[in-house]
Scaffold this motif. Structure first.
Motif, PDB file in Angstrom:
ATOM      1  N   GLY A  40       0.801  -1.212   0.000  1.00  0.00           N
ATOM      2  CA  GLY A  40       0.000   0.000   0.000  1.00  0.00           C
ATOM      3  C   GLY A  40       0.835   1.264   0.000  1.00  0.00           C
ATOM      4  O   GLY A  40       1.806   1.382   0.745  1.00  0.00           O
ATOM      5  N   ILE A  41       0.436   2.203  -0.850  1.00  0.00           N
ATOM      6  CA  ILE A  41       0.994   3.548  -0.837  1.00  0.00           C
ATOM      7  C   ILE A  41      -0.162   4.470  -0.459  1.00  0.00           C
ATOM      8  O   ILE A  41      -1.103   4.654  -1.246  1.00  0.00           O
ATOM      9  CB  ILE A  41       1.577   3.938  -2.206  1.00  0.00           C
ATOM     10  N   CYS A  42      -0.132   4.990   0.753  1.00  0.00           N
ATOM     11  CA  CYS A  42      -1.222   5.809   1.286  1.00  0.00           C
ATOM     12  C   CYS A  42      -0.765   7.262   1.352  1.00  0.00           C
ATOM     13  O   CYS A  42       0.231   7.573   2.012  1.00  0.00           O
ATOM     14  CB  CYS A  42      -1.638   5.317   2.666  1.00  0.00           C
ATOM     15  N   ILE A  43      -1.503   8.135   0.674  1.00  0.00           N
ATOM     16  CA  ILE A  43      -1.093   9.533   0.541  1.00  0.00           C
ATOM     17  C   ILE A  43      -2.152  10.429   1.168  1.00  0.00           C
ATOM     18  O   ILE A  43      -3.332  10.338   0.817  1.00  0.00           O
ATOM     19  CB  ILE A  43      -0.918   9.904  -0.946  1.00  0.00           C
ATOM     20  N   ASP A  44      -1.725  11.280   2.097  1.00  0.00           N
ATOM     21  CA  ASP A  44      -2.661  12.219   2.721  1.00  0.00           C
ATOM     22  C   ASP A  44      -1.881  13.415   3.262  1.00  0.00           C
ATOM     23  O   ASP A  44      -0.829  13.241   3.874  1.00  0.00           O
ATOM     24  CB  ASP A  44      -3.436  11.543   3.859  1.00  0.00           C
ATOM     25  N   PRO A  45      -2.403  14.638   3.068  1.00  0.00           N
ATOM     26  CA  PRO A  45      -1.700  15.830   3.538  1.00  0.00           C
ATOM     27  C   PRO A  45      -1.800  16.069   5.044  1.00  0.00           C
ATOM     28  O   PRO A  45      -1.086  16.931   5.566  1.00  0.00           O
ATOM     29  CB  PRO A  45      -2.412  16.984   2.793  1.00  0.00           C
ATOM     30  N   ASN A  46      -2.673  15.355   5.722  1.00  0.00           N
ATOM     31  CA  ASN A  46      -2.917  15.599   7.144  1.00  0.00           C
ATOM     32  C   ASN A  46      -1.760  15.057   7.987  1.00  0.00           C
ATOM     33  O   ASN A  46      -1.594  13.844   8.125  1.00  0.00           O
ATOM     34  CB  ASN A  46      -4.226  14.941   7.567  1.00  0.00           C
ATOM     35  N   ASN A  54       3.113  11.816   3.464  1.00  0.00           N
ATOM     36  CA  ASN A  54       2.431  12.992   4.006  1.00  0.00           C
ATOM     37  C   ASN A  54       2.687  14.222   3.131  1.00  0.00           C
ATOM     38  O   ASN A  54       3.425  15.130   3.500  1.00  0.00           O
ATOM     39  CB  ASN A  54       2.906  13.224   5.437  1.00  0.00           C
ATOM     40  N   VAL A  55       2.056  14.231   1.946  1.00  0.00           N
ATOM     41  CA  VAL A  55       2.179  15.357   1.013  1.00  0.00           C
ATOM     42  C   VAL A  55       0.831  15.573   0.331  1.00  0.00           C
ATOM     43  O   VAL A  55      -0.106  14.795   0.494  1.00  0.00           O
ATOM     44  CB  VAL A  55       3.258  15.099  -0.071  1.00  0.00           C
ATOM     45  N   GLY A  56       0.753  16.626  -0.467  1.00  0.00           N
ATOM     46  CA  GLY A  56      -0.399  16.841  -1.329  1.00  0.00           C
ATOM     47  C   GLY A  56      -0.046  16.468  -2.755  1.00  0.00           C
ATOM     48  O   GLY A  56       1.133  16.488  -3.140  1.00  0.00           O
ATOM     49  N   ILE A  57      -1.058  16.102  -3.533  1.00  0.00           N
ATOM     50  CA  ILE A  57      -0.845  15.756  -4.945  1.00  0.00           C
ATOM     51  C   ILE A  57      -1.455  16.845  -5.813  1.00  0.00           C
ATOM     52  O   ILE A  57      -2.632  17.186  -5.654  1.00  0.00           O
ATOM     53  CB  ILE A  57      -1.473  14.398  -5.299  1.00  0.00           C
ATOM     54  N   GLY A  58      -0.660  17.371  -6.748  1.00  0.00           N
ATOM     55  CA  GLY A  58      -1.166  18.419  -7.628  1.00  0.00           C
ATOM     56  C   GLY A  58      -0.097  18.864  -8.601  1.00  0.00           C
ATOM     57  O   GLY A  58       1.009  18.325  -8.635  1.00  0.00           O
ATOM     58  N   PHE A 116       3.383  17.412  -4.799  1.00  0.00           N
ATOM     59  CA  PHE A 116       4.106  16.604  -5.768  1.00  0.00           C
ATOM     60  C   PHE A 116       3.095  16.034  -6.756  1.00  0.00           C
ATOM     61  O   PHE A 116       1.927  15.846  -6.411  1.00  0.00           O
ATOM     62  CB  PHE A 116       4.848  15.456  -5.078  1.00  0.00           C
ATOM     63  N   THR A 117       3.545  15.726  -7.959  1.00  0.00           N
ATOM     64  CA  THR A 117       2.649  15.059  -8.902  1.00  0.00           C
ATOM     65  C   THR A 117       2.532  13.589  -8.515  1.00  0.00           C
ATOM     66  O   THR A 117       3.424  13.026  -7.861  1.00  0.00           O
ATOM     67  CB  THR A 117       3.158  15.162 -10.345  1.00  0.00           C
ATOM     68  N   LEU A 118       1.442  12.961  -8.948  1.00  0.00           N
ATOM     69  CA  LEU A 118       1.268  11.529  -8.693  1.00  0.00           C
ATOM     70  C   LEU A 118       2.388  10.741  -9.366  1.00  0.00           C
ATOM     71  O   LEU A 118       2.905   9.764  -8.805  1.00  0.00           O
ATOM     72  CB  LEU A 118      -0.106  11.079  -9.196  1.00  0.00           C
ATOM     73  N   LYS A 119       2.773  11.150 -10.551  1.00  0.00           N
ATOM     74  CA  LYS A 119       3.883  10.486 -11.250  1.00  0.00           C
ATOM     75  C   LYS A 119       5.155  10.503 -10.410  1.00  0.00           C
ATOM     76  O   LYS A 119       5.850   9.482 -10.308  1.00  0.00           O
ATOM     77  CB  LYS A 119       4.144  11.161 -12.594  1.00  0.00           C
ATOM     78  N   GLU A 120       5.462  11.643  -9.796  1.00  0.00           N
ATOM     79  CA  GLU A 120       6.669  11.741  -8.976  1.00  0.00           C
ATOM     80  C   GLU A 120       6.614  10.773  -7.797  1.00  0.00           C
ATOM     81  O   GLU A 120       7.616  10.106  -7.476  1.00  0.00           O
ATOM     82  CB  GLU A 120       6.837  13.174  -8.467  1.00  0.00           C
ATOM     83  N   LEU A 134      -9.978  15.401  -9.765  1.00  0.00           N
ATOM     84  CA  LEU A 134      -9.585  15.501 -11.170  1.00  0.00           C
ATOM     85  C   LEU A 134      -8.182  16.089 -11.300  1.00  0.00           C
ATOM     86  O   LEU A 134      -7.367  15.601 -12.093  1.00  0.00           O
ATOM     87  CB  LEU A 134     -10.600  16.344 -11.948  1.00  0.00           C
ATOM     88  N   GLU A 135      -7.884  17.122 -10.522  1.00  0.00           N
ATOM     89  CA  GLU A 135      -6.558  17.742 -10.568  1.00  0.00           C
ATOM     90  C   GLU A 135      -5.475  16.717 -10.213  1.00  0.00           C
ATOM     91  O   GLU A 135      -4.397  16.700 -10.807  1.00  0.00           O
ATOM     92  CB  GLU A 135      -6.497  18.930  -9.606  1.00  0.00           C
ATOM     93  N   ILE A 136      -5.784  15.849  -9.259  1.00  0.00           N
ATOM     94  CA  ILE A 136      -4.834  14.806  -8.860  1.00  0.00           C
ATOM     95  C   ILE A 136      -4.595  13.818  -9.996  1.00  0.00           C
ATOM     96  O   ILE A 136      -3.456  13.497 -10.343  1.00  0.00           O
ATOM     97  CB  ILE A 136      -5.358  14.072  -7.607  1.00  0.00           C
ATOM     98  N   LEU A 137      -5.665  13.326 -10.578  1.00  0.00           N
ATOM     99  CA  LEU A 137      -5.549  12.318 -11.636  1.00  0.00           C
ATOM    100  C   LEU A 137      -4.803  12.852 -12.860  1.00  0.00           C
ATOM    101  O   LEU A 137      -4.101  12.108 -13.547  1.00  0.00           O
ATOM    102  CB  LEU A 137      -6.933  11.813 -12.026  1.00  0.00           C
TER     103      LEU A 137
END
Length: 226
Positions: A66-72, A90-94, A136-140, A164-167
């Motif tokens: 699992g890769i779990c991503i959350d800014p909190n 612990n980052v945001g995706i965008g 960070f981008t999802l690709k990164e 949508l911005e994340i995808l």
């Protein structure tokens, strides 16, 4: 010592029986769609609590990667304790290469980067604080954490209006999960022609259906054609 034994017994029971941890059985449906009991990989974006209302804890118990991503930032300790084999990011995706403001609300499952989402749901008075979060981008993220040969089974996306911005930050030629699950609070007829469904159709995904959590709120299931 006793609490550790109790936690371990809970894990054994939860793994042994077909118990759902999702709000509407989405994890059981995902397993049916994956149709493979050999552990693969999931990416949980906007993962929130490690167990409560989780679409991925079921797979964690069965040794999926699992890769779990959350800014909190408040979730770090919980993931370390309850899902130690998962990687919590612990980052945001965008698209931003720097940082964005993240709005933390009284109900933490509604935390978001989107002030438009807050206005839509009249949550302005529920804001506790806003914090600056690296983006960070999802690709990164996936470039750093997926290995050659990993079987990417699904993305679970729940970013309260920012999905949508994340995808759009993914590399769809390189990273193609079999299934994408995205939360929506629109009625189904609108979902079918929504920007997010149209975007994923262009990536060769088709809308399979929608689970229902409450009213129009539910999860869209999209499946890859490739």
């Amino acid at each position: 010592m006793l609490s550790m034994i109790v936690d371990q017994l809970k894990r054994i029971i939860r793994r042994r029986y077909n118990i759902s941890f999702s709000k509407s059985g989405d994890d059981i449906q995902l397993m049916k769609l994956i149709n493979n009991y050999t552990p693969g990989v999931y990416v949980d974006i906007g993962s929130w609590h490690p167990i409560k209302a989780s679409n991925t804890y079921y797979f964690h118990l069965r040794k999926w990667k699992g890769i779990c991503i959350d800014p909190n930032p408040e979730l770090k300790k919980l993931y370390k304790k309850l899902r130690p084999s998962d990687e919590f990011v612990n980052v945001g995706i965008g698209n931003s290469t720097s940082s964005m403001f993240y709005y933390m609300l009284e109900e933490s499952s509604m935390n978001t980067f989107s002030y438009e989402f807050i206005q839509k749901h009249k949550l302005e008075s529920k804001i506790i604080k806003k914090v600056e979060v690296p983006m960070f981008t999802l690709k990164e993220i996936l470039d750093l954490r997926l290995k050659k040969g990993d079987r990417l089974d699904f993305f679970d996306v729940d970013a309260e209006g920012y999905d949508l911005e994340i995808l759009k930050t993914n590399d769809w030629l390189k990273y193609r999960p079999k299934i994408i699950v995205v939360e929506s609070d629109d009625f189904l007829q609108k979902d079918i022609t929504s920007d997010i469904v149209q975007y994923l159709q262009k990536q060769n995904y088709s809308l399979l259906g929608k689970s229902i959590i409450n009213g129009n709120l539910g999860n869209l299931f999209l499946v890859s054609h490739q």
